[in-house]
Design an enzyme around this catalytic site. Structure first.
Site, mmCIF file in Angstrom:
data_model
loop_
_atom_site.group_PDB
_atom_site.id
_atom_site.type_symbol
_atom_site.label_atom_id
_atom_site.label_comp_id
_atom_site.label_asym_id
_atom_site.label_seq_id
_atom_site.Cartn_x
_atom_site.Cartn_y
_atom_site.Cartn_z
ATOM 1 N N VAL F 77 -45.509 -52.002 -24.128
ATOM 2 C CA VAL F 77 -45.697 -51.602 -22.736
ATOM 3 C C VAL F 77 -44.660 -52.313 -21.887
ATOM 4 C CG1 VAL F 77 -47.309 -51.728 -20.798
ATOM 5 C CG2 VAL F 77 -48.166 -51.293 -23.117
ATOM 6 N N CYS F 78 -43.970 -51.573 -21.046
ATOM 7 C CA CYS F 78 -42.951 -52.179 -20.175
ATOM 8 C C CYS F 78 -43.604 -53.131 -19.181
ATOM 9 C CB CYS F 78 -42.180 -51.110 -19.413
ATOM 10 S SG CYS F 78 -41.032 -51.822 -18.201
#
Lengths: 119, 102, 126, 102, 126, 119
Positions: F77-78
């Protein structure tokens, strides 16, 4: 005049919640009443208490909260749409409340105008 | 009593504006917001369609959204009125219902 | 049901312009429609543009792992929601006829649909 | 080596498919998924365009997405190949890059 | 920076098809582009369709309460990202000319843009 | 062959994450490797631990988690996109990890093919 507002999209990804906020602010400045703001579909993501946008950008959730504080605007998050997407009491930002979809229909009935912002 | 139609999508990308123009009634108000404001500018491939639409509908565009995108409100198609958020509120109050073409 | 009985009856229209399955709007609009039934309002459903695909017969989304909610449109009648309108031009563009639809509907021309929309008090689009 | 283009939006709603057709190179593979599968069916307003496109590109449509929407894979435009997710994977593997027309 | 230096150099293209401000894609693609600079890849930016609006001069989103990130396109040169391409047909359709753009770009015909895209190893679109 | 997958949209609102999951599953079944699945834009919302979709519908987050468990797929996940939208360590579903956008570029470099799913 009493306005109801429906927000269909989450913050940042779409301008919808920004537009809705600017509309609500302008309506209040003109002396109108906001009967309710209802958050549906991905709109429920406006109510997360966990968002930390970059400090040089706007904070959409805080904008809504300030509106609720200053003008007692009723900010309602759809319970079913929220459950689906992980917006629940545990991460609900202060100023928002969780309730049923009936609250949207009620806003359509009770408010003089219902304005929708979405994708 | 007339209706206010809001359109928020680019006319080059989606069919929202066309569907709005196809269903709105003569005399209705139409307000272009967000990415629909591109439709308001003179000199584009849809400018002729908008000039025609201005004969049938009361066309408006949201100035803050034009300015956000780098467009001069003075350069809109003839017949299109530029409003601010307060003007948006007034349009919503003056028409009996608001139809958002999402 | 006291709070739902305000004595006010408005003309509500749910305008469906989006295809099902690609996005959630069709499903969540349907949830709105079902709730609205409890409020004794004058409810209308319009299917225009890609919204017409919502009531296409034979939907089978098992292989894409998504719930098939299309039978719910058939259940609307049980909630006294019977004013369903579909646009003729939109059907023709998509190569669809009334036989392709899973519920009885009134077919309107685009011009008639526009006139009907203009009569509404509350229009909810998605 | 050719490219795989994926399109996931309805041709009646958005310009994604047109933009894809305008930029893809002859011989490229195009796969219609999600709401783009409507473009694959015979008898629609875009069927003629797709039949033309089939002469230039290798056109495919995702069967599971067709069935989800109630369409019979047997009713696609001539020249369009129906594939499943495994076929999607093979197309991605056989072409050097994947360009998603979002 | 060791892990970023894989020795592999690929042709990356970021294809921008969406207008700024109405959605977040333009801003978050720009964040991707800036990060890509650290990886010493052969980076290309294409502006086609409504993506052309991303580099329109004079953007002033203060009144809509949104950050003006458009000056960042001017900073790309400092990251050695200099291969920016804009499609001529898209500009014409929108009534725009090179004078309207806030950064120097190479103007390509649609046919040329298609050929350039075909040369890429990795295409990221939003 | 090594595939990288980019997911641009959140669960339920768009089919993008469902399509990406079906693609990943089919690739693994054919003996390919998934180098990484990267969640960007609203795609970060796939990683919420708080979602509770109706029991008769699919659970997109659980689908991803099972893929990670069964095949050790790297779900990233960024961090910046997550902070903006309220996906942080505190509500991150097990099986996902938070990291920088460089992980996406790395996937573009290291994987043989990068496939994007979005709106």
């Amino acid at each position: 005049m009493k306005f109801g507002i429906l927000v269909n999209e989450g913050p940042y990804n779409h301008q919808a919640s920004d537009s809705a906020y600017q509309f609500a602010k302008a309506a209040l400045e003109k002396g109108h009443e906001i009967f309710r703001v209802f958050f549906y579909y991905d709109g429920v993501n406006n109510a997360t208490s966990l968002g930390q946008p970059p400090s040089d950008d706007r904070n959409v959730t805080k904008n809504w909260q300030k509106l609720a504080e200053d003008h007692k605007v009723d900010l309602v998050v759809c319970v079913a749409a929220g459950l689906r997407r992980g917006i629940v009491e545990g991460n609900l930002a202060p100023g928002f409340r969780i309730s049923g979809l009936g609250q949207l229909i009620e806003a359509g009935i009770q408010a003089d105008r219902l304005v929708t912002f979405g994708d | 009593m007339s209706v206010l139609h809001t359109v928020n999508k680019s006319p080059f990308d989606r069919n929202n504006l066309d569907s709005c123009l196809n269903h709105a009634q003569p005399g209705d108000a139409i307000l272009l917001i967000e990415d629909a404001v591109f439709a308001a500018m003179a000199g584009t491939a849809v400018a002729g369609k908008m000039a025609d639409a201005a004969k049938t509908f009361r066309l408006h565009v949201l100035g803050p959204d034009l300015k956000a995108r780098g467009f001069d409100p003075a350069g809109v198609v003839t017949g299109v009125t530029v409003v601010d958020y307060g003007g948006f509120v007034e349009l919503a109050a003056q028409n009996k219902a608001i139809n958002a073409w999402l | 049901m006291d709070e739902m009985d305000s004595g006010i009856v408005k003309k509500f229209m749910f305008v469906n312009r989006k295809a099902p399955h690609g996005t959630v709007y069709a499903l969540e609009v349907l949830e709105m429609v079902l709730i609205s039934a409890a409020f004794d309002q004058d409810v209308h459903l319009a299917f225009i543009d890609d919204g017409i695909y919502q009531i296409k017969k034979g939907q089978a989304p098992a292989e894409i792992g998504v719930k098939n909610f299309s039978p719910t449109y058939r259940a609307l009648e049980g909630y006294d929601i019977e004013k369903l309108y579909v646009e003729a031009e939109g059907m023709a563009e998509r190569g669809l006829t009334e036989d392709d639809l899973l519920v009885p509907v009134e077919v309107l021309s685009r011009a008639e649909m526009g006139k009907l929309m203009a009569e509404m008090d509350v229009v909810l689009t998605a």
